[in-house]
Design a protein around this motif. Structure first.
Motif, PDB file in Angstrom:
ATOM      1  N   GLY A  73      67.012   1.663 -29.397  1.00  0.00           N
ATOM      2  CA  GLY A  73      65.623   1.703 -29.895  1.00  0.00           C
ATOM      3  C   GLY A  73      65.159   0.459 -30.602  1.00  0.00           C
ATOM      4  N   LYS A  74      65.913  -0.646 -30.473  1.00  0.00           N
ATOM      5  CA  LYS A  74      65.538  -1.892 -31.154  1.00  0.00           C
ATOM      6  C   LYS A  74      64.403  -2.595 -30.390  1.00  0.00           C
ATOM      7  N   HIS A  75      63.399  -3.027 -31.121  1.00  0.00           N
ATOM      8  CA  HIS A  75      62.352  -3.857 -30.520  1.00  0.00           C
ATOM      9  C   HIS A  75      62.276  -5.177 -31.262  1.00  0.00           C
ATOM     10  N   PHE A  76      62.078  -6.227 -30.492  1.00  0.00           N
ATOM     11  CA  PHE A  76      62.136  -7.574 -31.066  1.00  0.00           C
ATOM     12  C   PHE A  76      60.747  -8.107 -31.414  1.00  0.00           C
ATOM     13  N   LEU A  77      59.742  -7.571 -30.729  1.00  0.00           N
ATOM     14  CA  LEU A  77      58.352  -7.929 -31.030  1.00  0.00           C
ATOM     15  C   LEU A  77      57.563  -6.642 -31.160  1.00  0.00           C
ATOM     16  N   ASP A  78      56.547  -6.670 -32.008  1.00  0.00           N
ATOM     17  CA  ASP A  78      55.705  -5.486 -32.156  1.00  0.00           C
ATOM     18  C   ASP A  78      54.562  -5.588 -31.139  1.00  0.00           C
ATOM     19  N   LEU A  79      54.811  -5.020 -29.950  1.00  0.00           N
ATOM     20  CA  LEU A  79      53.805  -5.127 -28.880  1.00  0.00           C
ATOM     21  C   LEU A  79      52.950  -3.877 -28.768  1.00  0.00           C
ATOM     22  N   LYS A  80      53.329  -2.843 -29.485  1.00  0.00           N
ATOM     23  CA  LYS A  80      52.586  -1.585 -29.395  1.00  0.00           C
ATOM     24  C   LYS A  80      51.297  -1.674 -30.214  1.00  0.00           C
ATOM     25  N   SER A  81      50.214  -1.228 -29.588  1.00  0.00           N
ATOM     26  CA  SER A  81      48.926  -1.248 -30.273  1.00  0.00           C
ATOM     27  C   SER A  81      48.780   0.029 -31.100  1.00  0.00           C
ATOM     28  N   LYS A  82      48.710  -0.137 -32.404  1.00  0.00           N
ATOM     29  CA  LYS A  82      48.587   1.041 -33.282  1.00  0.00           C
ATOM     30  C   LYS A  82      47.450   0.822 -34.272  1.00  0.00           C
ATOM     31  N   THR A  83      46.696   1.867 -34.560  1.00  0.00           N
ATOM     32  CA  THR A  83      45.644   1.728 -35.558  1.00  0.00           C
ATOM     33  C   THR A  83      46.267   1.806 -36.954  1.00  0.00           C
ATOM     34  N   LYS A  84      45.973   0.795 -37.755  1.00  0.00           N
ATOM     35  CA  LYS A  84      46.473   0.764 -39.138  1.00  0.00           C
ATOM     36  C   LYS A  84      45.323   0.390 -40.054  1.00  0.00           C
ATOM     37  N   ASN A  85      45.474   0.627 -41.308  1.00  0.00           N
ATOM     38  CA  ASN A  85      44.449   0.196 -42.273  1.00  0.00           C
ATOM     39  C   ASN A  85      44.455  -1.319 -42.442  1.00  0.00           C
ATOM     40  N   SER A  86      45.636  -1.900 -42.254  1.00  0.00           N
ATOM     41  CA  SER A  86      45.742  -3.355 -42.386  1.00  0.00           C
ATOM     42  C   SER A  86      46.903  -3.855 -41.532  1.00  0.00           C
ATOM     43  N   TYR A  87      46.715  -5.043 -40.964  1.00  0.00           N
ATOM     44  CA  TYR A  87      47.788  -5.634 -40.162  1.00  0.00           C
ATOM     45  C   TYR A  87      48.463  -6.793 -40.916  1.00  0.00           C
ATOM     46  N   TRP A  88      48.103  -6.950 -42.187  1.00  0.00           N
ATOM     47  CA  TRP A  88      48.798  -7.946 -43.000  1.00  0.00           C
ATOM     48  C   TRP A  88      50.221  -7.467 -43.273  1.00  0.00           C
ATOM     49  N   VAL A  89      51.147  -8.405 -43.319  1.00  0.00           N
ATOM     50  CA  VAL A  89      52.530  -8.116 -43.688  1.00  0.00           C
ATOM     51  C   VAL A  89      52.776  -8.809 -45.028  1.00  0.00           C
ATOM     52  N   ASP A  90      53.394  -8.074 -45.975  1.00  0.00           N
ATOM     53  CA  ASP A  90      53.678  -8.690 -47.280  1.00  0.00           C
ATOM     54  C   ASP A  90      54.646  -9.854 -47.127  1.00  0.00           C
ATOM     55  N   LYS A  91      54.373 -10.946 -47.813  1.00  0.00           N
ATOM     56  CA  LYS A  91      55.223 -12.135 -47.710  1.00  0.00           C
ATOM     57  C   LYS A  91      55.757 -12.540 -49.095  1.00  0.00           C
ATOM     58  N   ASN A  92      54.800 -12.646 -50.048  1.00  0.00           N
ATOM     59  CA  ASN A  92      55.154 -13.044 -51.421  1.00  0.00           C
ATOM     60  C   ASN A  92      56.101 -14.242 -51.477  1.00  0.00           C
ATOM     61  N   LEU A  93      55.715 -15.280 -50.789  1.00  0.00           N
ATOM     62  CA  LEU A  93      56.518 -16.501 -50.773  1.00  0.00           C
ATOM     63  C   LEU A  93      55.956 -17.487 -51.780  1.00  0.00           C
ATOM     64  N   SER A  94      56.759 -17.813 -52.774  1.00  0.00           N
ATOM     65  CA  SER A  94      56.334 -18.856 -53.716  1.00  0.00           C
ATOM     66  C   SER A  94      57.468 -19.879 -53.857  1.00  0.00           C
ATOM     67  N   THR A  95      57.382 -20.713 -54.865  1.00  0.00           N
ATOM     68  CA  THR A  95      58.355 -21.798 -54.991  1.00  0.00           C
ATOM     69  C   THR A  95      59.772 -21.248 -55.144  1.00  0.00           C
ATOM     70  N   GLN A  96      60.698 -21.813 -54.367  1.00  0.00           N
ATOM     71  CA  GLN A  96      62.086 -21.355 -54.420  1.00  0.00           C
ATOM     72  C   GLN A  96      62.968 -22.461 -55.018  1.00  0.00           C
ATOM     73  N   LYS A  97      64.241 -22.150 -55.127  1.00  0.00           N
ATOM     74  CA  LYS A  97      65.162 -23.175 -55.635  1.00  0.00           C
ATOM     75  C   LYS A  97      65.318 -24.282 -54.595  1.00  0.00           C
ATOM     76  N   LEU A  98      65.585 -25.478 -55.064  1.00  0.00           N
ATOM     77  CA  LEU A  98      65.674 -26.655 -54.194  1.00  0.00           C
ATOM     78  C   LEU A  98      66.631 -26.417 -53.017  1.00  0.00           C
TER      79      LEU A  98
END
Lengths: 575, 79
Positions: free
Chosen positions: B47-72
Motif C-alpha cells: 500500500g505504499k505510494h510515492f507520490l500523492d496522485l489521488k485527487s481529494k477534496t481538503k480544506n487546505s493543500y498546504w503541508v506544514d514545513k516550519n523550516l527555520s535556521t538550523q545548525k551550521l
C-alpha cells in the motif's frame, strides 16, 4: 568574507559573489555561453565574479548551493517508483546526468573552479525566499515563493524577520501552479521554461471561456492552496506535459509557428485568470496569518507581471519587493545571502537598489575593440551623445544602447537595451521587422521617468525592474501606441536619475524633443539569443539586424557606415 | 588541415555520444526493471505510494514545513 552563490542544472544557471555581505558581481551563465537559459555549471559566470573581485578561488570562504540535490533525487526516484512501468524514457534521459554531475556537486566545484573549501546546501525555496527578503528594504515581511518545482516544494509561505526566515508551509510536487502554467505553455506550442511570458502576453487577446474547463484540472481551497488532477498531466513521468485527457479537453497541441487561433488566446486568458485567483487567495490568507503588510516574492511564477500589477489592489499587501531575477537564477543570490546573513549570522548590509552587477567595459577597452576591428565610429562628449541619441530615436531610428555593467536578471533595464520611439504607431512593426522577429501579439515595454510615471500610467509604486504591468491612462493610449498593449496596459520600468544617470538623462533629452518622457525599451538581443554581454556581441547584433545605430559608452556607430557583417540574424532567429 | 580537424572532431564527438547512448540504454534497462520496478511493485503490495496522485477534496493543500535556521552542520548535507 567572500561567499559565492551558485545555481545550476535546472535552468538559468547563475553565480553571485558577496564580499562582507555586499554584492560584488552577479550574472547568468547564458550571457557568457550564449545558450539561452543555459543550465550547465556556471563556470564562466563564477570566474567572471572572481575576476570582478580580483581574487583567486582560494579566497572564497564558502560556496552556497541553491538546493539539496539528494532531496531532489529522492523526488525524481519517487516519480519513477510511482509511475512504473511508465517513465523509462524520462529515466533514461535523466539518470546519467544525475550520476555524472547533479549528485556530485563538490566534485563539480573542484573540477570547474578548483574549489576545495566549504560548501553549504540551502533548500531551493529557502534560497528563493532569501533572494527576495534578505535584499529587500524590509526588516520584517511576509514571504511567498512559487515556481515549477524545487526539491519537493512548488510553493511556500513564511515570514522573514531580521536575518532569519521561517518557511511555515509548502505545497509539494506534483501539485504545481508553475507546472500547470508550463503545461498550457506546451499545449499552446511554446517552449517550456522559456515562453511562459508569451502566454501571459497572449492572454490579453482572449476571453476566459476555458475557465470552467481549467477548473477541472485544479482544485483550489479557500486559502488558495491547490491540488492538480494528475489525469490531465504527464509531466510526472514523461518529457511531455499535457496528457491525452488534457488534449481531449482543450483540443490538439498547437504546432510551433502555426497560426494562433482565438481558442489559444482564450485558453491563455483562462489560465491567467486562474493564476491570479490562486495568487491573490494565497496572499490574502498569508496576510491573515502574518498580519505583516510587507511582502517579498520570488520564484518563476513571480515573474508574472500582469498578476504582480494587481497585487496591491487585490490583497492587503501594499509594500511589495520581488527579486528581479525571480526565476532560478535569483537563487544564486538568495543562497549566498542566506549563507552570509542567516547561517553565518552576519548583519544584513545590502538593499537591492539596482541590478547592474554584470560585466562592464572601460572606454579604453571599447576603443581598442573598435580600432582593432576597424569599425567606423565617432566619439562624442557626455552631453552630445545624449542629444544625438535622443535625436536619432525621435527620428524613428532604432538604437542599441550599451552602457556600464550588464543587468542581473531577465530584463534589460537600460544598460543592454534597444531603445526606440514610442510615439510612432508603426514602431512595434518596425522593431519586429528590423530586429526582434518576434510574434506580433507581443507588446513592447516602456521606460518612463519616475516623476512623470503617474501622468501616463495608473501606477502606485516605483517599478524599476519591469516586474509589474499597469494600465496606461486612457487619455494617453493614443499618444504612446507602441507601448500600449491591446488591453490598454504596459509593462513599464520607472527610472530615477540616481538609479541610472545616463539612461535617465537620455529620456529627458527625448522629452525635450517629443514632450513625452518615455522610450520603448526592449532587450538588446534577437529572438532566441541571450541579451548581449560584450561590445563585440552588441556590434555583431547591430550589423546582423536592422538596428540603425549603436551607442557604446560615448561611441556612436552607424550601421550604414560599416561593412555588413556576415552574421545573418534571420537565419539564427529562433526560440 | 585546420578545416578538416574540427570536422573530424565533431564526427568523433557524435560517434561517442551515440555509443554512450547505447551503453546507457543497455545499463539502465536492468536498473529500471529490477531497481525501480521490483521496489515499486513490492512496496505497492504493502500500500505504499510515492507520490500523492489521488485527487481529494481538503480544506487546505498546504503541508506544514516550519523550516527555520538550523545548525551550521546541517547545511553541509546534500539532504
Amino acid at each position: 568574507m567572500y561567499v559565492l552563490g551558485i545555481s545550476c542544472y535546472y535552468h538559468d544557471s547563475a553565480a553571485c559573489l558577496l564580499k562582507d555581505g555586499r554584492i560584488i558581481a552577479a550574472a547568468e551563465e547564458e550571457r557568457f555561453t550564449r545558450k539561452k537559459h543555459d543550465n550547465s555549471f556556471p563556470k564562466k559566470a563564477a570566474l567572471y565574479c572572481l575576476k570582478e573581485a580580483e581574487i583567486a578561488i582560494d579566497k572564497i570562504d564558502y560556496i552556497a548551493f541553491y538546493e539539496k540535490p539528494l532531496l531532489k533525487f529522492d523526488r525524481l526516484l519517487s516519480q519513477y517508483l510511482e509511475s512504473f512501468p511508465k517513465g523509462f524514457w524520462s529515466f533514461y534521459k535523466a539518470l546519467p546526468s544525475w550520476l555524472h554531475e547533479k549528485l556530485r556537486v563538490p566534485s563539480m566545484m573542484k573540477k570547474h573552479l578548483k574549489y576545495k573549501g566549504e560548501i553549504l546546501f540551502v533548500e531551493h525555496h529557502m534560497a528563493h525566499a532569501a533572494s527576495a527578503f534578505l535584499v529587500s528594504p524590509f526588516d520584517e515581511a511576509s514571504i511567498f515563493t512559487i515556481d515549477g518545482v524545487g526539491e519537493w516544494a512548488t510553493a511556500s509561505i513564511g515570514v522573514g524577520k531580521g536575518s532569519d526566515i521561517t518557511i511555515a508551509k509548502e505545497i509539494v510536487f506534483p501539485n504545481s501552479l508553475g507546472l500547470l502554467y508550463s503545461t498550457v505553455t506546451a499545449h499552446l506550442g511554446f517552449k517550456v521554461n522559456n515562453d511562459e511570458y508569451k502566454v501571459m502576453g497572449l492572454a490579453a487577446y482572449g476571453k476566459p471561456s476555458y475557465y470552467d474547463s481549467l477548473k477541472k484540472l485544479i482544485r483550489i481551497a479557500n486559502d488558495g492552496s491547490f491540488q492538480l488532477d494528475m489525469s490531465y498531466f504527464d509531466f510526472h513521468y514523461k518529457m511531455t506535459m499535457p496528457s491525452k485527457k488534457f488534449i481531449k479537453e482543450f483540443g490538439p497541441i498547437r504546432k510551433r509557428e502555426s497560426n494562433i487561433e482565438q481558442r489559444h488566446k482564450d485558453l491563455a486568458k483562462s489560465l491567467q485568470k486562474i493564476t491570479e485567483e490562486i495568487i491573490f487567495k494565497i496572499l490574502n490568507d498569508l496576510y491573515k496569518k502574518t498580519k505583516i503588510r510587507k511582502l517579498c516574492m520570488a520564484g518563476g511564477v513571480a515573474l508574472n507581471s500582469v498578476a504582480n500589477g494587481k497585487i496591491s489592489r487585490s490583497t492587503s499587501f501594499k509594500n511589495i519587493f520581488i527579486q528581479p531575477a525571480a526565476s532560478d537564477a535569483g537563487t544564486a543570490m538568495g543562497t549566498a545571502f542566506y549563507a552570509y546573513n542567516t547561517i553565518l549570522k552576519n548583519k544584513r548590509k545590502q538593499i537591492l537598489e539596482h541590478v547592474y552587477f554584470g560585466p562592464g567595459y572601460t572606454r579604453e577597452e571599447i576603443k581598442s575593440f573598435l580600432d582593432f576591428k576597424k569599425i567606423n565610429y565617432s566619439e562624442l562628449s557626455d552631453s552630445d551623445i545624449l542629444k544625438k541619441s535622443a535625436e536619432l530615436i525621435y527620428q524613428d531610428n532604432v538604437i542599441g544602447w550599451f552602457q556600464g555593467r550588464m543587468e542581473w536578471g531577465p530584463r534589460a533595464l537600460g544598460n543592454r537595451s534597444i531603445l526606440a520611439n514610442p510615439l510612432n504607431p508603426k514602431m512595434q512593426d518596425i522593431l519586429n521587422a528590423k530586429v526582434k522577429h518576434r510574434e506580433m501579439f507581443r507588446p513592447f515595454a516602456p521606460v518612463v521617468t519616475w516623476e512623470d510615471a503617474k501622468d501616463y500610467f495608473d501606477v502606485d509604486r516605483e517599478v524599476p525592474y519591469m516586474l509589474y504591468v499597469y494600465p496606461v491612462k486612457k487619455e494617453k493610449r493614443q499618444l504612446i501606441p507602441s507601448v500600449t498593449h491591446v488591453d490598454g496596459s504596459g509593462r513599464l520600468q520607472t527610472i530615477k536619475r540616481k538609479q541610472n544617470q545616463k539612461y535617465y538623462d537620455l529620456i529627458k533629452e527625448f522629452e525635450r524633443l517629443s514632450k513625452v518622457p518615455i522610450l520603448i525599451n526592449t532587450s538588446f538581443n534577437i529572438r532566441g539569443e541571450p541579451i548581449v554581454c560584450t561590445p563585440e556581441e552588441a556590434y555583431r547584433c547591430m550589423m546582423g539586424t536592422g538596428i540603425d545605430y549603436l551607442v557604446i559608452d560615448n561611441f556612436l556607430i552607424a550601421r550604414k557606415e560599416n561593412p555588413k557583417h556576415m552574421w545573418n540574424s534571420e537565419s539564427i532567429a529562433k526560440d | 588541415m585546420r578545416e578538416v580537424f574540427p570536422k573530424i572532431k565533431k564526427l568523433l564527438m557524435k560517434l561517442s555520444e551515440f555509443i554512450t547512448s547505447i551503453v546507457n540504454f543497455i545499463l539502465l534497462i536492468p536498473i529500471f526493471i529490477i531497481g525501480i520496478g521490483l521496489t515499486s511493485l513490492f512496496l505497492k503490495l504493502f500500500g505504499k505510494h510515492f507520490l500523492d496522485l489521488k485527487s481529494k477534496t481538503k480544506n487546505s493543500y498546504w503541508v506544514d514545513k516550519n523550516l527555520s535556521t538550523q545548525k551550521l552542520e546541517k547545511y553541509y548535507r546534500m539532504f
